[in-house]
Design a protein around this motif. Structure first.
Motif, PDB file in Angstrom:
ATOM      1  N   LYS A  86       0.831  -1.201   0.000  1.00  0.00           N
ATOM      2  CA  LYS A  86       0.000   0.000   0.000  1.00  0.00           C
ATOM      3  C   LYS A  86       0.872   1.260   0.000  1.00  0.00           C
ATOM      4  O   LYS A  86       0.604   2.217  -0.722  1.00  0.00           O
ATOM      5  CB  LYS A  86      -0.906   0.029   1.234  1.00  0.00           C
ATOM      6  N   LEU A  89       2.517   1.683  -3.383  1.00  0.00           N
ATOM      7  CA  LEU A  89       1.542   2.165  -4.354  1.00  0.00           C
ATOM      8  C   LEU A  89       1.310   3.666  -4.176  1.00  0.00           C
ATOM      9  O   LEU A  89       1.249   4.417  -5.163  1.00  0.00           O
ATOM     10  CB  LEU A  89       0.217   1.407  -4.194  1.00  0.00           C
ATOM     11  N   THR A  90       1.225   4.108  -2.940  1.00  0.00           N
ATOM     12  CA  THR A  90       1.040   5.541  -2.655  1.00  0.00           C
ATOM     13  C   THR A  90       2.240   6.333  -3.163  1.00  0.00           C
ATOM     14  O   THR A  90       2.071   7.389  -3.789  1.00  0.00           O
ATOM     15  CB  THR A  90       0.843   5.763  -1.138  1.00  0.00           C
ATOM     16  N   PHE A  92       4.503   5.546  -5.519  1.00  0.00           N
ATOM     17  CA  PHE A  92       4.689   5.518  -6.972  1.00  0.00           C
ATOM     18  C   PHE A  92       3.515   6.083  -7.751  1.00  0.00           C
ATOM     19  O   PHE A  92       3.636   6.360  -8.940  1.00  0.00           O
ATOM     20  CB  PHE A  92       4.987   4.093  -7.432  1.00  0.00           C
ATOM     21  N   SER A  93       2.378   6.289  -7.125  1.00  0.00           N
ATOM     22  CA  SER A  93       1.231   6.821  -7.862  1.00  0.00           C
ATOM     23  C   SER A  93       1.195   8.355  -7.854  1.00  0.00           C
ATOM     24  O   SER A  93       0.450   8.948  -8.602  1.00  0.00           O
ATOM     25  CB  SER A  93      -0.082   6.279  -7.284  1.00  0.00           C
ATOM     26  N   HIS A  94       2.014   8.989  -7.027  1.00  0.00           N
ATOM     27  CA  HIS A  94       2.099  10.454  -7.015  1.00  0.00           C
ATOM     28  C   HIS A  94       3.207  10.899  -7.944  1.00  0.00           C
ATOM     29  O   HIS A  94       4.314  10.399  -7.903  1.00  0.00           O
ATOM     30  CB  HIS A  94       2.360  10.974  -5.596  1.00  0.00           C
TER      31      HIS A  94
END
Length: 95
Positions: A86, A89-90, A92-94
């Motif tokens: 989680k 993901l946080t 790499f998604s920004h």
């Protein structure tokens, strides 16, 4: 009886067997063996409840308890892995 005294599985089974075969009371058998009445009573109950699985020993668990411990440990690892994913993901998604 010495405090902290440990007895092996064979001794416990023989003590319980004496209660059932000697015609003596639990109290008398306990006195004869030099153990506490409550200890002998607990051994009798444990053998009656668990049969061959009684008296697993210090640090050893009944098979069901060991499986539960293993599953809890596995569950903890899976939670940690999920939390790491989680966070990744946080991150790499920004942009």
């Amino acid at each position: 009886m010495a405090t902290g005294q440990t007895y092996d599985k064979t001794f416990k089974r023989e003590a319980v067997n004496l209660v059932h075969t000697s015609g003596k009371s639990q109290r008398q058998v306990a006195e004869d063996l030099g153990i506490a009445m409550s200890t002998l009573s607990r051994w009798c109950s444990e053998l009656a409840a668990n049969g061959e699985r009684a008296f697993v020993g210090s640090g050893n668990l009944q098979p069901e308890a060991e499986e539960m411990r293993r599953l809890r440990r596995e569950n903890d690892v899976l939670r940690q892995e999920r939390d790491i994913l989680k966070k990744a993901l946080t991150i790499f998604s920004h942009p």
